[in-house]
Structures are given as structure tokens and as C-alpha cells.
Scaffold this motif. Structure first.
Motif, mmCIF file in Angstrom:
data_model
loop_
_atom_site.group_PDB
_atom_site.id
_atom_site.type_symbol
_atom_site.label_atom_id
_atom_site.label_comp_id
_atom_site.label_asym_id
_atom_site.label_seq_id
_atom_site.Cartn_x
_atom_site.Cartn_y
_atom_site.Cartn_z
ATOM 1 N N TRP A 1 3.384 6.359 38.419
ATOM 2 C CA TRP A 1 4.074 6.196 39.694
ATOM 3 C C TRP A 1 3.071 6.621 40.755
ATOM 4 O O TRP A 1 2.577 7.756 40.734
ATOM 5 C CB TRP A 1 5.300 7.094 39.774
ATOM 6 N N THR B 1 9.778 0.525 42.733
ATOM 7 C CA THR B 1 11.114 1.083 42.547
ATOM 8 C C THR B 1 12.032 0.574 43.655
ATOM 9 O O THR B 1 11.585 0.292 44.775
ATOM 10 C CB THR B 1 11.085 2.630 42.536
ATOM 11 N N THR C 1 8.153 3.018 45.487
ATOM 12 C CA THR C 1 6.788 3.356 45.099
ATOM 13 C C THR C 1 6.303 2.394 44.020
ATOM 14 O O THR C 1 7.096 1.867 43.232
ATOM 15 C CB THR C 1 6.678 4.818 44.635
ATOM 16 N N THR D 1 4.588 10.117 45.023
ATOM 17 C CA THR D 1 5.779 10.954 44.995
ATOM 18 C C THR D 1 5.532 12.120 45.945
ATOM 19 O O THR D 1 4.470 12.741 45.900
ATOM 20 C CB THR D 1 6.071 11.444 43.571
ATOM 21 N N VAL E 1 4.798 1.280 40.625
ATOM 22 C CA VAL E 1 4.740 1.773 39.251
ATOM 23 C C VAL E 1 3.885 0.800 38.457
ATOM 24 O O VAL E 1 4.106 -0.412 38.513
ATOM 25 C CB VAL E 1 6.153 1.879 38.624
#
Length: 176
Positions: free
Chosen positions: A25, A57, A45, A28, A47
């Protein structure tokens, strides 16, 4: 100790037992960082899977990683309520600006009404044989499935919707 200040951006990297990178990912936001846990959040985000496929996401997620528990918890804020995805995993380590853990296939999906379902037992069985998980590891992982189910039933920690809402409000302060 992660030394990560709230508001900083980190990556999340999951691996398999054999050391192979499984999923990354990209961004974050750290909401809280202690010697025992990191709480982070992301939304839309990138991935990237181990096969190179990538996706973004769809909804905000609050992520809980622990150094003393063999699982991590993701609370996803969807229109119909909070859904949880729980990975049975190694405790995390923090290095090179990333939370890193080993994903052990078993997952628990928790619905907004707090019913839940254990997933991927077949995948776990295959990888247990292929990667020669030691019996002590199998016991640790099974015990942590039980521990996680207890947290769900008790609405402990992340499984309190109010906790997710509070961390989401904090996340929004870093997005403005």
C-alpha cells in the motif's frame, strides 16, 4: 518504537512466509505510533500486488498494526457501515518507512452488524504445506484467530464503531 510522528506518510508491505513480497500500500498516514502499535489511515491509495497488478482502494480505511499480536485489523468506512478485514499475520516491524508483516492467509471478514466469517482456510492449508510452517507457528496462528474472534464479540478496541469514527475524524485533520 517506530518514531513516526502523526501526519507522516508510510507504506504498508505484506510478505509471505517464504519472504516473497505479497502486497504494498503506497501511502498511509500515521495517526498514532507507540512501541506496541501503529494506527494509520488511507483513502484511495495505490496498492500493488506481487504480480505487478495494481489497484486503488475505494474507501477510507483505518489500520491497526501490533507488535504483540499475530493479526492486523483494517476498518473500512463504507456507505452501509463499517466493514472490517482482519489479517492473521506476524507482528509488524517498522523499517525503511514501512510497516512490514508476514500474511498467513487466514482472514476474518466482519460485517457492520458484527457478524463475521473466517476466510481462506484452504489457502492457509496449501501454504502451510508448501512453506513448511512449523507446528508451533500453526498453534500461534490458530490461537490468535480465537483471540481476534473474542475481540470482535466483545467489540474491543477497533471493533467499536466509535473508535473507528474518532480515528477517521483525526485522519481528516491531516487531509485538509
Amino acid at each position: 518504537m517506530t518514531g513516526q510522528e502523526p501526519g507522516t506518510s508510510i507504506q504498508i508491505k505484506s510478505y509471505k512466509h517464504n519472504g516473497q513480497l505479497h502486497r504494498v500500500w503506497k501511502d498511509t498516514t500515521v495517526l498514532k505510533s507507540t512501541s506496541n502499535m501503529i494506527i494509520g489511515a488511507n483513502d484511495k491509495t495505490l496498492v500493488t500486488e506481487s504480480n505487478g497488478r495494481s489497484w486503488i482502494t475505494r474507501e477510507p480505511a483505518i489500520c491497526f498494526f501490533y507488535t504483540k499480536h499475530w493479526f492486523n485489523i483494517i476498518g473500512m468506512l463504507r456507505q452501509d457501515g463499517i466493514h472490517y478485514y482482519c489479517n492473521i499475520s506476524s507482528p509488524f516491524v517498522f523499517e525503511e518507512q514501512a510497516v512490514k508483516y508476514i500474511d498467513y492467509d487466514l482472514d476474518i471478514k466482519v460485517f457492520p452488524d458484527m457478524t463475521y466469517k473466517l476466510l481462506d482456510e484452504d489457502e492457509y492449508a496449501v501454504h502451510k504445506e508448501q512453506m513448511h510452517y512449523p507446528e508451533v507457528l500453526n498453534r500461534i496462528l490458530k490461537n490468535n484467530v480465537g483471540y481476534l474472534q473474542y475481540w470482535i464479540r466483545q467489540r474491543k478496541g477497533p471493533f467499536s464503531h466509535e473508535v473507528i469514527d474518532q480515528w477517521y475524524e483525526r485522519f481528516l485533520t491531516y487531509r485538509s
